[in-house]
Design a protein around this motif. Structure first.
Motif, PDB file in Angstrom:
ATOM      1  N   GLU A 111      14.520  -6.431   9.886  1.00 61.54           N
ATOM      2  CA  GLU A 111      14.487  -6.586   8.416  1.00 61.54           C
ATOM      3  C   GLU A 111      13.090  -6.286   7.866  1.00 61.54           C
ATOM      4  O   GLU A 111      12.934  -5.568   6.877  1.00 61.54           O
ATOM      5  CB  GLU A 111      14.883  -8.012   7.993  1.00 61.54           C
ATOM      6  CG  GLU A 111      16.360  -8.290   8.012  1.00 61.54           C
ATOM      7  CD  GLU A 111      16.884  -8.490   9.426  1.00 61.54           C
ATOM      8  OE1 GLU A 111      16.067  -8.711  10.345  1.00 61.54           O
ATOM      9  OE2 GLU A 111      18.104  -8.393   9.612  1.00 61.54           O
ATOM     10  N   THR A 115      12.177  -3.173   5.388  1.00 59.06           N
ATOM     11  CA  THR A 115      11.730  -3.539   4.044  1.00 59.06           C
ATOM     12  C   THR A 115      10.357  -2.918   3.781  1.00 59.06           C
ATOM     13  O   THR A 115      10.080  -2.415   2.683  1.00 59.06           O
ATOM     14  CB  THR A 115      11.662  -5.076   3.898  1.00 59.06           C
ATOM     15  OG1 THR A 115      12.910  -5.620   4.303  1.00 59.06           O
ATOM     16  CG2 THR A 115      11.385  -5.493   2.457  1.00 59.06           C
ATOM     17  N   ASN A 131      21.077   3.508   2.345  1.00 64.81           N
ATOM     18  CA  ASN A 131      21.476   2.795   3.564  1.00 64.81           C
ATOM     19  C   ASN A 131      20.829   3.507   4.743  1.00 64.81           C
ATOM     20  O   ASN A 131      21.096   4.680   4.993  1.00 64.81           O
ATOM     21  CB  ASN A 131      23.010   2.783   3.687  1.00 64.81           C
ATOM     22  CG  ASN A 131      23.489   1.939   4.868  1.00 64.81           C
ATOM     23  OD1 ASN A 131      22.840   1.891   5.914  1.00 64.81           O
ATOM     24  ND2 ASN A 131      24.615   1.280   4.702  1.00 64.81           N
ATOM     25  N   TYR A 133      19.808   3.322   8.926  1.00 62.63           N
ATOM     26  CA  TYR A 133      20.155   2.613  10.166  1.00 62.63           C
ATOM     27  C   TYR A 133      19.440   3.236  11.355  1.00 62.63           C
ATOM     28  O   TYR A 133      18.864   4.325  11.262  1.00 62.63           O
ATOM     29  CB  TYR A 133      21.665   2.615  10.382  1.00 62.63           C
ATOM     30  CG  TYR A 133      22.264   3.931  10.853  1.00 62.63           C
ATOM     31  CD1 TYR A 133      22.610   4.927   9.937  1.00 62.63           C
ATOM     32  CD2 TYR A 133      22.505   4.165  12.207  1.00 62.63           C
ATOM     33  CE1 TYR A 133      23.181   6.122  10.369  1.00 62.63           C
ATOM     34  CE2 TYR A 133      23.074   5.359  12.644  1.00 62.63           C
ATOM     35  CZ  TYR A 133      23.407   6.345  11.725  1.00 62.63           C
ATOM     36  OH  TYR A 133      23.962   7.514  12.147  1.00 62.63           O
ATOM     37  N   ASP A 159      21.325  -1.299  13.932  1.00 68.81           N
ATOM     38  CA  ASP A 159      21.078  -2.134  12.759  1.00 68.81           C
ATOM     39  C   ASP A 159      20.925  -1.255  11.536  1.00 68.81           C
ATOM     40  O   ASP A 159      20.216  -0.255  11.547  1.00 68.81           O
ATOM     41  CB  ASP A 159      19.890  -3.081  12.932  1.00 68.81           C
ATOM     42  CG  ASP A 159      18.665  -2.483  13.590  1.00 68.81           C
ATOM     43  OD1 ASP A 159      18.806  -1.517  14.361  1.00 68.81           O
ATOM     44  OD2 ASP A 159      17.548  -2.973  13.324  1.00 68.81           O
ATOM     45  N   TYR A 161      20.454  -1.262   7.129  1.00 67.23           N
ATOM     46  CA  TYR A 161      19.956  -2.053   6.011  1.00 67.23           C
ATOM     47  C   TYR A 161      20.290  -1.301   4.739  1.00 67.23           C
ATOM     48  O   TYR A 161      19.996  -0.104   4.625  1.00 67.23           O
ATOM     49  CB  TYR A 161      18.438  -2.259   6.156  1.00 67.23           C
ATOM     50  CG  TYR A 161      18.097  -2.874   7.501  1.00 67.23           C
ATOM     51  CD1 TYR A 161      17.998  -4.255   7.645  1.00 67.23           C
ATOM     52  CD2 TYR A 161      17.934  -2.074   8.646  1.00 67.23           C
ATOM     53  CE1 TYR A 161      17.743  -4.826   8.883  1.00 67.23           C
ATOM     54  CE2 TYR A 161      17.682  -2.629   9.880  1.00 67.23           C
ATOM     55  CZ  TYR A 161      17.586  -4.013  10.004  1.00 67.23           C
ATOM     56  OH  TYR A 161      17.338  -4.575  11.242  1.00 67.23           O
ATOM     57  N   MET A 441      19.326  -6.499  -0.947  1.00 67.85           N
ATOM     58  CA  MET A 441      19.525  -5.947   0.402  1.00 67.85           C
ATOM     59  C   MET A 441      20.726  -6.533   1.151  1.00 67.85           C
ATOM     60  O   MET A 441      21.140  -7.653   0.913  1.00 67.85           O
ATOM     61  CB  MET A 441      18.266  -6.215   1.257  1.00 67.85           C
ATOM     62  CG  MET A 441      17.038  -5.462   0.797  1.00 67.85           C
ATOM     63  SD  MET A 441      15.546  -5.977   1.702  1.00 67.85           S
ATOM     64  CE  MET A 441      16.041  -5.719   3.403  1.00 67.85           C
ATOM     65  N   CYS A 443      22.235  -6.431   5.451  1.00 66.04           N
ATOM     66  CA  CYS A 443      21.951  -5.905   6.791  1.00 66.04           C
ATOM     67  C   CYS A 443      23.183  -6.033   7.670  1.00 66.04           C
ATOM     68  O   CYS A 443      24.022  -6.916   7.479  1.00 66.04           O
ATOM     69  CB  CYS A 443      20.716  -6.535   7.400  1.00 66.04           C
ATOM     70  SG  CYS A 443      21.001  -8.137   8.069  1.00 66.04           S
TER      71      CYS A 443
END
Ligand code: ATP
Ligand code: MG
Length: 573
Positions: A111, A115, A131, A133, A159, A161, A441, A443
């Motif tokens: 995260e 960010t 988006n 990843y 992952d 975000y 956001m 995730c």
């Protein structure tokens, strides 16, 4: 691939460390190898299946316009300090220092990093929604690494975000990822259920877990057939079911020698366990108090997630206390602790307990209990809330039905993070009027290596793995019975070439081994389609067998090849 050249070592024995089928079969099939506890390497077959899962994930993510990047596993502590998680993440975070004594960690999740990237590069609403990843290696120093790839200390995660300008945007991004995940797990051949989940250390306002159903799963799922409720057990509200109100009777101290457990004291006094209360004592770290005593009805279990959420502290900041060791500080007496006589500790009571009249509680005195304890009159709590674990047969929190329990493997979790990270790390964008707002956001994490294990957990039998075609390391295997026999080996080669040219991923078992060994290995490594070239080769006939079904049928070799090619073409895209 010719098996005579393949780097593969299958195991005949069940490795001692393996407790669940996926761990056993992945090791026995030579797909993974352990380095140290919770750290595994992927051998050629395992790597291929992993790549198949990754390809499915990429395909579905890209379809939705998500964009792949790759960030470092090595992360500077400063970013974690900004978000407040350097402390909150606790001992699961692998921390290290560089030669200049600067703090770093090996990312358990990203995260902060995503960010940070986005706050530096996105400043206008025109760049949203976004988006991003990655498919990347994660590190978590798990308290109990186990079950092979299921709970490891190094693992592969996808992952993603999402960054939106408002909550409606986030709802849409979240919904899209939810659908994407359903498509991914369906293509991987998993039977799964999406359930409401707790937000945990990540924070935010809404979350779902996708659970692959399995008796060995570590996630407990609560569901209600009446209203469709599906949630993790830790997340589910438990309905209070106190006994009907009664007049409060006078307190009575009773001699209850040796009755340390709820079952013992209930038995001794001849009352149901639901008329007793149980004390759970905790040592709390880094807070303005050191001890907490939690009281719940004797027949209930404590839901630890509800407790840490209520106290608003990280999981690692609270630990069961040794009652004897903290007795002097708090008045607790091992096995006989109750709310009357406790001091210098935070008292927390379950919402059902405080409505339950005339209960039996420990007397804070060895071999003694007190009867007729009532909330309000005899003790008070600093905090009260629903702290119970829901059980099978309990009333559904949403309707009149009764809930059921099952188990699953959490293969992914999606979270609505909202502005938790964008506010703490100052990731803002400007709207049409040049007004600044925090990015909203979400995730979305898939355990890629755990998904591989979940597939095996759902697809195996007593002989080994049964890969779904879409994630099999190879689609087909040609078992050549006698490599010395020129007719057999010529037909096998011809078949091999035909399949390979048509895009079938095919193994040719040309090893100088007994047929029994070859069949056993083919079953063990779980190749979905087997073609056996043996005695009937002179007639151009081969044996066609699906690993999932078992029976073999003889077919002309070209027809068999055609069928394999059709099956591979039909893999869901
Ligand atoms: P768990 O409750 O199982 O510890 P988590 O809630 O900590 O999982 P997330 O932080 O949501 O997991 O990580 C996203 C996904 O990564 C999980 O859904 C899971 O599939 C996978 N994952 C998490 N921890 C591990 C691990 N130790 N080994 C393998 N996969 C993992
Ligand atoms: Mg975890």
């Amino acid at each position: 691939m010719r098996m005579s050249r393949m780097y593969l070592k299958t195991l005949r024995e069940v490795p001692a460390e393996a407790e669940i089928p996926s761990h056993v079969w992945l090791l026995r099939a030579g797909m993974i190898r352990k380095l140290v506890s919770g750290v595994y390497g992927f051998m050629p077959l395992g790597k291929r299946s992993l790549q198949k899962i990754e390809a499915i994930i990429r395909d579905e993510m890209n379809k939705k316009g998500a964009q792949e990047i790759l960030m470092s596993a090595l992360q500077p502590a400063e970013l974690w300090e900004e978000s407040g998680r350097w402390y909150a993440y606790g001992p699961e975070l692998f921390r290290l220092k560089d030669r200049h004594e600067r703090d770093f960690c090996l990312g358990p999740t990203h995260e902060e990093i995503f960010t940070d990237i986005v706050r530096n590069e996105v400043d206008s609403y025109r760049q949203l929604p976004l988006n991003l990843y990655q498919i990347q290696t994660k590190y978590r120093d798990e308290k109990r690494p186990r079950f092979g790839l299921m709970r490891s200390r190094e693992f592969i995660m996808k992952d993603a975000y999402s960054f939106d300008r408002d909550w409606e945007g986030l709802d849409l991004s979240y919904q899209q990822m939810y659908e994407t995940y359903a498509a991914i797990f369906t293509r991987c051949g998993l039977e799964f259920r999406a359930v409401e989940a707790d937000n945990g250390a990540i924070g935010g306002t809404g979350s779902h877990e996708f659970c692959a159903l399995s008796e060995f799963g570590e996630s407990e799922i609560v569901y209600c057939d009446n209203c469709g409720l599906a949630s993790t057990r830790e997340q589910a509200a438990a309905v209070d079911q106190p006994a009907p109100p009664e007049e409060a009777l006078p307190l009575e101290k009773v001699y209850t020698p040796g009755t340390k457990t709820i079952a013992e004291v209930a038995g001794f006094l001849g009352v149901p366990e639901s008329r007793t209360m149980k004390a759970l004592l905790f040592q709390v770290y880094d807070q303005d108090y050191d001890y907490a005593a939690v009281f719940i009805r004797g027949d209930r279990e404590l839901n630890m997630t509800k407790l840490v959420n209520l106290l608003n502290i990280p999981e690692h900041a609270i630990e069961f206390a040794d009652e004897t060791a903290i007795g002097e500080a708090t008045g607790a007496v091992g096995g006989f602790t109750g709310p009357i006589g406790l001091h210098d500790c935070r008292i927390i009571a379950d919402s059902e307990l405080i409505k339950s009249p005339n209960l039996v509680a420990g007397a804070c005195e060895i071999d003694h209990h007190i009867k007729n304890v009532n909330y309000g009159r005899d003790y008070k709590a600093d905090l009260t809330a629903d702290l119970k674990l829901i059980s099978a047969g309990d009333p559904c929190p949403d309707c009149v039905g009764k809930v059921k329990l099952t188990r699953g493997i959490e293969v992914d979790q999606v979270f609505k993070l909202g502005t938790k990270y964008s506010e703490s790390m100052h990731a803002y964008f400007k709207d049409e009027n040049m007004q600044e707002h925090p990015l909203v956001m979400g995730c979305y994490g898939i355990g890629v290596s755990r998904t591989l294990a979940a597939v095996v957990e759902q697809h195996h039998d007593d002989d080994g793995i049964i890969w779904p075609l879409a994630v099999a390391p190879y689609h087909a295997i040609i078992t050549l019975i006698s490599p010395q026999d020129p007719i057999q080996s010529e037909l096998a080669e011809q078949l091999y070439q035909r399949l390979a040219e048509a895009g079938v991923e095919v193994l040719l078992d040309d090893r100088e081994e007994r047929p029994g060994v070859k069949f056993k290995d083919a079953d063990l490594i779980g190749i979905p389609i087997r073609l056996t070239v043996g005695r009937t080769a002179a007639d151009g006939v081969v044996e066609f067998r699906l690993r999932a079904e078992g029976q073999s049928v003889e077919k002309a070799w070209a027809e068999a090849a055609g069928q394999v090619i059709d099956m591979v073409k039909a893999i869901d895209k």
